[in-house]
Design an enzyme around this catalytic site. Structure first.
Site, PDB file in Angstrom:
ATOM      1  N   HIS A  21       0.729  -1.267  -0.058  1.00 35.52           N
ATOM      2  CA  HIS A  21      -0.184   0.058   0.101  1.00 35.52           C
ATOM      3  C   HIS A  21       0.921   1.232   0.226  1.00 35.52           C
ATOM      4  O   HIS A  21       0.683   2.245  -0.882  1.00 35.52           O
ATOM      5  CB  HIS A  21      -0.875  -0.203   1.185  1.00 35.52           C
ATOM      6  CG  HIS A  21      -1.928   1.046   1.478  1.00 35.52           C
ATOM      7  ND1 HIS A  21      -3.046   1.284   1.075  1.00 35.52           N
ATOM      8  CD2 HIS A  21      -1.436   2.559   1.824  1.00 35.52           C
ATOM      9  CE1 HIS A  21      -3.629   2.391   1.301  1.00 35.52           C
ATOM     10  NE2 HIS A  21      -2.584   3.304   1.862  1.00 35.52           N
ATOM     11  N   GLU A  22       1.899   1.384   0.791  1.00 35.17           N
ATOM     12  CA  GLU A  22       2.666   2.341   0.942  1.00 35.17           C
ATOM     13  C   GLU A  22       3.507   2.742  -0.193  1.00 35.17           C
ATOM     14  O   GLU A  22       3.916   3.657  -0.473  1.00 35.17           O
ATOM     15  CB  GLU A  22       3.463   2.653   2.351  1.00 35.17           C
ATOM     16  CG  GLU A  22       2.818   2.514   3.555  1.00 35.17           C
ATOM     17  CD  GLU A  22       2.021   3.445   3.720  1.00 35.17           C
ATOM     18  OE1 GLU A  22       2.223   4.801   3.185  1.00 35.17           O
ATOM     19  OE2 GLU A  22       0.873   3.706   4.307  1.00 35.17           O
ATOM     20  N   HIS A  25       1.990   4.798  -2.743  1.00 30.42           N
ATOM     21  CA  HIS A  25       1.939   6.291  -2.454  1.00 30.42           C
ATOM     22  C   HIS A  25       3.653   6.688  -2.878  1.00 30.42           C
ATOM     23  O   HIS A  25       3.612   7.829  -3.166  1.00 30.42           O
ATOM     24  CB  HIS A  25       1.646   6.601  -0.798  1.00 30.42           C
ATOM     25  CG  HIS A  25       0.446   6.457  -0.626  1.00 30.42           C
ATOM     26  ND1 HIS A  25      -0.721   6.746  -1.346  1.00 30.42           N
ATOM     27  CD2 HIS A  25      -0.044   5.569   0.601  1.00 30.42           C
ATOM     28  CE1 HIS A  25      -1.573   6.450  -0.643  1.00 30.42           C
ATOM     29  NE2 HIS A  25      -1.581   5.732   0.497  1.00 30.42           N
TER      30      HIS A  25
END
Length: 421
Positions: A21-22, A25
């Site tokens: 997920h990170e 970003h």
């Protein structure tokens, strides 16, 4: 031994989901020219840190609980404030290239007390050197390093490399990329599960098997029937069938099936307590497919199935009211992990894909502090032609954090009460 194995599997699953997920970003922030100050694996005290040529500091932290990225200018407080005692190191052009905020001083640094500073626009520090009275202005290099209190080195962020300098589209993509990566992880993992299983469910509404002495069998359903209507609502996918049946525990509902080209009306008594925690069940299984393409496409169909069920639950909050039992926190996740850990790698992979999809959806909810809340702020900026002030965004974010903290405490306590009491 069982408990230790459950903990290890839980930490691995959770860490993979969060790090992926990170990374979403991180990747799109880099593409937008936003400085990623830190990419951390784990939480808590730092174990290892290495700064890359791209200015990002990559850290490994003690607690193996996911990870995070720090984007310059996004919900971060400046580590250096007026009144602080710091050490400055100057380069050959007398520009500040290192700002040491730790208590450990270096031989070649100048100890000063910060008076004023601007590390995004004018790039300067005005400070009073130790032993002097008058402040001195020092220019700061755009690639200067800040040594934070725990010894981590991060790069200063001139305005052009900060989150607020990105376009609205770049901000939206950067915020959306985390949940997007969770969906991609889910699709890939479910596809692997599809290859490992002897067959995969057909996402059409066709029944593959009917369990004897269950509501479906008692109502006259047969393998091969295709459900086309439940409770006077049309259905075409297995996900819709599951969502609707689960939402009708204890109710007797009309069902229409297609059999040999003929539509046959049936009445079925869904099992489960109307006001209890159990979900509705009727004792049917989806038709199965064994083709290679069907197994690979299972990554998409299974992911969409989870999305549909989660959205159905969220929609139920508006039609039936809020119910804390709809949510599960770390305790519920750990309990679920203990149930799947003995069922083999396929079940564990399925569980990871399921959680990854859930995390992606939850993060897209329009709640401040979540990715969905940030995207809402981005859309407001697009409409207004300018972002909200940092003070207003900060207040909105704090409200979101408080709400999520209270919800997390409530969900965790509910999980503990349900499991142990």
């Amino acid at each position: 031994m069982q408990t230790l194995q459950t903990i290890i599997v839980f930490l691995i699953i959770f860490s993979i989901i969060v790090v992926i997920h990170e990374f979403g970003h991180y990747f799109f922030a880099k593409r937008a020219g936003i400085l990623v100050r830190e990419f951390a694996i784990g939480m808590g005290p730092k174990l290892f840190a290495k700064q890359g040529k791209d200015g990002t500091t990559y850290t490994l932290r003690m607690l193996p609980l996911g990870g995070y990225v720090r984007l310059a200018g996004l919900n971060e407080e400046e580590a250096i404030q007026p009144g602080m005692q710091v050490g400055l190191q100057l380069d050959a052009q007398d520009q500040v290239n290192v700002i040491n905020t730790t208590e450990r001083t270096e031989i070649d640094e100048l100890p000063v007390q910060i008076d004023q500073l601007d590390l995004s626009n004018d790039m300067y520090i005005q400070a009073i050197p130790v032993g002097q009275v008058d402040p001195v202005r020092y220019n700061v290099s755009k690639t200067a390093q800040i040594i934070e209190a725990d010894g981590t080195r991060v790069q200063v962020a001139p305005l052009e490399s900060r989150y607020e300098a990105a376009t609205v589209g770049q901000k939206i993509m950067t915020n959306f990329a985390g949940p997007m990566n969770n969906f991609i992880l889910s699709i890939i993992t479910f596809a692997i599960v599809g290859l490992l299983m002897p067959a995969v469910p057909n996402n059409s509404s066709e029944i593959g098997a009917v369990v004897e002495n269950n509501p479906a069998a008692e109502a006259g359903m047969l393998a091969g029937d295709k459900i086309i209507e439940i409770n006077q609502q049309s259905v075409s996918t297995w996900s819709e069938v599951v969502s609707m049946i689960q939402a009708l525990p204890g109710q007797t509902v009309p069902v229409v099936v297609e059999r040999s080209g003929e539509e046959i009306p049936l009445t079925i008594a869904v099992s489960g307590e109307p006001d209890g925690e159990a979900v509705g069940q009727i004792g049917i299984y989806a038709a199965q497919k064994t083709g290679l393409m069907d197994r690979l496409l299972y990554g998409f169909t299974a992911t969409w199935g989870v999305i549909a069920r989660v959205l159905s639950v969220i929609g139920g909050m508006f039609s039936k009211g809020f119910d804390i039992n709809m949510f599960g926190g770390p305790v519920a996740m750990a309990e679920a992990t203990s149930e799947v850990v003995d069922q083999g790698y396929t079940t564990i992979l399925y569980f990871m894909a399921f959680l990854s999809t859930n995390l992606g959806i939850v993060n897209l909810l329009p709640i401040p502090a979540l990715d969905g809340g940030k995207i809402v702020l981005n859309l407001i900026e697009a409409v207004r032609g300018k972002p909200l002030s940092q003070e207003k965004e900060g207040i909105i974010t704090i409200i979101g954090v408080i709400f999520l903290f209270i919800l997390m405490i409530a969900v965790t306590w509910n999980d503990i009460s349900r499991v142990f009491f």
